[in-house]
Every structure is written in C-alpha cells, then in structure tokens.
Design an enzyme around this catalytic site. Structure first.
Site, PDB file in Angstrom:
ATOM      1  N   GLN A   1     -60.163 -78.004  89.035  1.00 53.95           N
ATOM      2  CA  GLN A   1     -59.491 -76.858  89.636  1.00 53.95           C
ATOM      3  C   GLN A   1     -57.974 -76.996  89.501  1.00 53.95           C
ATOM      4  O   GLN A   1     -57.415 -78.068  89.704  1.00 53.95           O
ATOM      5  CB  GLN A   1     -59.883 -76.715  91.118  1.00 53.95           C
ATOM      6  N   GLY A   2     -57.335 -75.903  89.154  1.00 54.19           N
ATOM      7  CA  GLY A   2     -55.912 -75.910  88.875  1.00 54.19           C
ATOM      8  C   GLY A   2     -55.595 -76.050  87.403  1.00 54.19           C
ATOM      9  O   GLY A   2     -54.451 -75.863  87.001  1.00 54.19           O
ATOM     10  N   ASP A   3     -56.595 -76.392  86.595  1.00 54.28           N
ATOM     11  CA  ASP A   3     -56.390 -76.512  85.149  1.00 54.28           C
ATOM     12  C   ASP A   3     -56.902 -75.301  84.378  1.00 54.28           C
ATOM     13  O   ASP A   3     -56.762 -75.241  83.149  1.00 54.28           O
ATOM     14  CB  ASP A   3     -57.087 -77.771  84.621  1.00 54.28           C
ATOM     15  N   SER A   4     -57.506 -74.340  85.058  1.00 55.69           N
ATOM     16  CA  SER A   4     -58.050 -73.153  84.395  1.00 55.69           C
ATOM     17  C   SER A   4     -57.037 -72.527  83.450  1.00 55.69           C
ATOM     18  O   SER A   4     -55.844 -72.428  83.753  1.00 55.69           O
ATOM     19  CB  SER A   4     -58.436 -72.095  85.439  1.00 55.69           C
TER      20      SER A   4
ATOM     21  N   ASP B   1     -64.170 -65.337  78.601  1.00 56.16           N
ATOM     22  CA  ASP B   1     -63.157 -65.825  79.539  1.00 56.16           C
ATOM     23  C   ASP B   1     -61.849 -66.170  78.829  1.00 56.16           C
ATOM     24  O   ASP B   1     -61.473 -67.332  78.709  1.00 56.16           O
ATOM     25  CB  ASP B   1     -63.719 -67.031  80.299  1.00 56.16           C
TER      26      ASP B   1
ATOM     27  N   HIS C   1     -60.436 -65.321  84.032  1.00 60.62           N
ATOM     28  CA  HIS C   1     -60.632 -65.420  85.482  1.00 60.62           C
ATOM     29  C   HIS C   1     -59.356 -65.785  86.222  1.00 60.62           C
ATOM     30  O   HIS C   1     -59.330 -65.793  87.454  1.00 60.62           O
ATOM     31  CB  HIS C   1     -61.784 -66.378  85.817  1.00 60.62           C
TER      32      HIS C   1
END
Length: 265
Positions: free
Chosen positions: A209-212, A122, A77
């Site tokens: 969020q931001g660690d994906s 993913d 993603h």
C-alpha cells in the site's frame, strides 16, 4: 465478485504526503482493513539519487513513472474519472521527498482507462501543467518480450499502517511468476491477458500500500530501463504464495500511446 472487495489495491488506506517541513493528511481512495498490510516496499533498500530519474510521487498517495515530459503513467485506481483535474501534485527528480531540489508540478488533466471498473484495465495518464524536460522518461514495453526474468520495483509507500509516507525512495527486485502459478495462488482472480505477477514463493519482498501506480521495470536488450508493469493489487504484502499483481503494460501499450497522443504528450 469485484476483486477490490477481496484483495487490496496498493494505494495506502491512510496516507500522509511528506512535504518540506509539513505532513498533510490525504483522504484515501478506498479504505483497507486494519492489520492487513505492511505498507512499504517490503524488503527494499534505499535508492540512490538519480538512479531512477523517471520515478514520480503523486499527492494522493500513489506512485507513477514519467512517460513523457508532460505525462505520468499510473494506476486507474489511483485517480477519478477522465477530465480536467488540477488537484494532483507530482513530485519528481529526487529520492528524498524533502529535498530542496525536488520538482513539483500540478496536474491539469487525468485520463483513466475507459474500460476500468475495478477488474483489470488498471492504468491512467496524468497530464502535468508544465513539462519536465530535465528528467529521463521511462519507455513502455510494446510486446511481451520483456515480460519475464527479474524486475525492479520502487516506491515511497508508508513504513507502517496509518503512518507517514516514506521520505526516501525504496527499491527491490522480484522475479516473474507465471500466470498459471499466480492464478493458482489467487484462486483464478488474476486476468492473464491483462496482468503480470512477480514475487517470491517464500514472500518477504514486495510492493505494498502506498506504492500503487508505480512502475515495475527491467533492462531491455540494450540495457536501458523498460516498464513492464504498473503496481496494482495483491493479497496483503510480501506474504508467502501471494506475489504482487501488476498491470501488464504490453497489453495496453497501443491504448496508452493513443491516449498520450490525444493528450499532446
């Protein structure tokens, strides 16, 4: 219902990539509702320089791990379709993104898991234009032997919604949550054969969020780091009874290895 409409993939909704002396805005892959995140490695502490040499920061606002000198393993993603792509910059070799010793390499190709549609699958590989041979890579789990116990997570996720990314790499430890318990929390939205959960029932420590795309890892039998998960999604961040959900690397190990071979890495 496609899961991404209900829960948040852990790519920041509003991103800013920290570079030396500049902050550059980056468009998000998918906007997240305001007020629905605490965007950083929640409950984390600063990592030491060289502690996790395989960690990679990607310019679209995701994390990754150095799978081989030319390949970065991240989340599907975080990227677009499979094909040539020179738009991504990988930053490696530092915990401080503003360090003068940082290594920065552009991408030249992206391989996204062919079955990815927002539900499972993913994972993705990013090929770098030039190999990075000075850093240790992170091996992946090829069986479920290490899909248990306590895991380490790390990332440069933003410190507040809409703010700049973290300058320094943060780390945290989270315990395994079994599939039955995790799916009870998430109302059946977890895919047990493809995803693995980790976190505390009381909340307080989590990726966000931001660690994906960043790795979840633990020591193997010899004490070396081995990657068991890829930061994927969750309901908010560090909320009680909502552990982080990670791509289960062992499920896709053969596919990842085959794709890596096809990419020359």
């Amino acid at each position: 219902m496609v899961r991404w409409r209900r829960f948040l993939g852990r790519m920041a909704a509003v991103l800013a990539v920290v570079t030396a002396g500049a902050v550059t805005a980056v468009a998000p892959a998918a906007a997240a509702p305001a007020g629905d995140m605490t965007p950083y490695v929640v409950g984390g502490t600063r990592a030491a320089q060289g502690e996790f040499p395989f960690m990679v920061r990607l310019s679209m606002g995701c994390g990754g791990a150095l799978y081989s000198p030319r390949l970065v393993l991240t989340a599907a993603h975080c990227v677009g379709r499979t094909g040539a792509n020179t738009s991504i910059t990988a930053t490696l070799g530092v915990v401080d993104l503003q360090s003068s010793s940082r290594i920065q390499v552009r991408s030249n190709y992206v391989y996204r898991a062919p079955g990815y549609n927002g539900n499972g699958d993913d994972w993705a590989l990013i090929r770098l234009a030039t190999p990075v041979t000075s850093l240790a890579t992170l091996k992946i789990a090829t069986s479920t032997a290490y899909d248990n116990g306590t895991f380490t997570v790390a990332g440069w996720g933003a410190a507040r919604e809409g703010g700049a990314q973290q300058r320094y790499l943060l780390k945290a430890t989270v315990p395994f949550v079994d599939d039955t318990t995790c799916n009870r929390y998430y109302g059946g939205d977890v895919i047990p054969s493809e995803e693995i959960c980790a976190g505390y029932a009381s909340g307080g420590v989590d990726t966000c969020q931001g660690d994906s795309g960043g790795p979840m890892f633990r020591p193997d039998a010899a004490g070396a780091w081995i990657q068991v998960g890829i930061v994927s999604w969750g309901n908010g961040c560090a909320r009680p009874n909502y552990p982080g959900v990670y791509t289960q690397v062992s499920t896709f190990a053969s596919a990842i290895q085959s794709a890596a071979t096809s990419l020359g890495g």
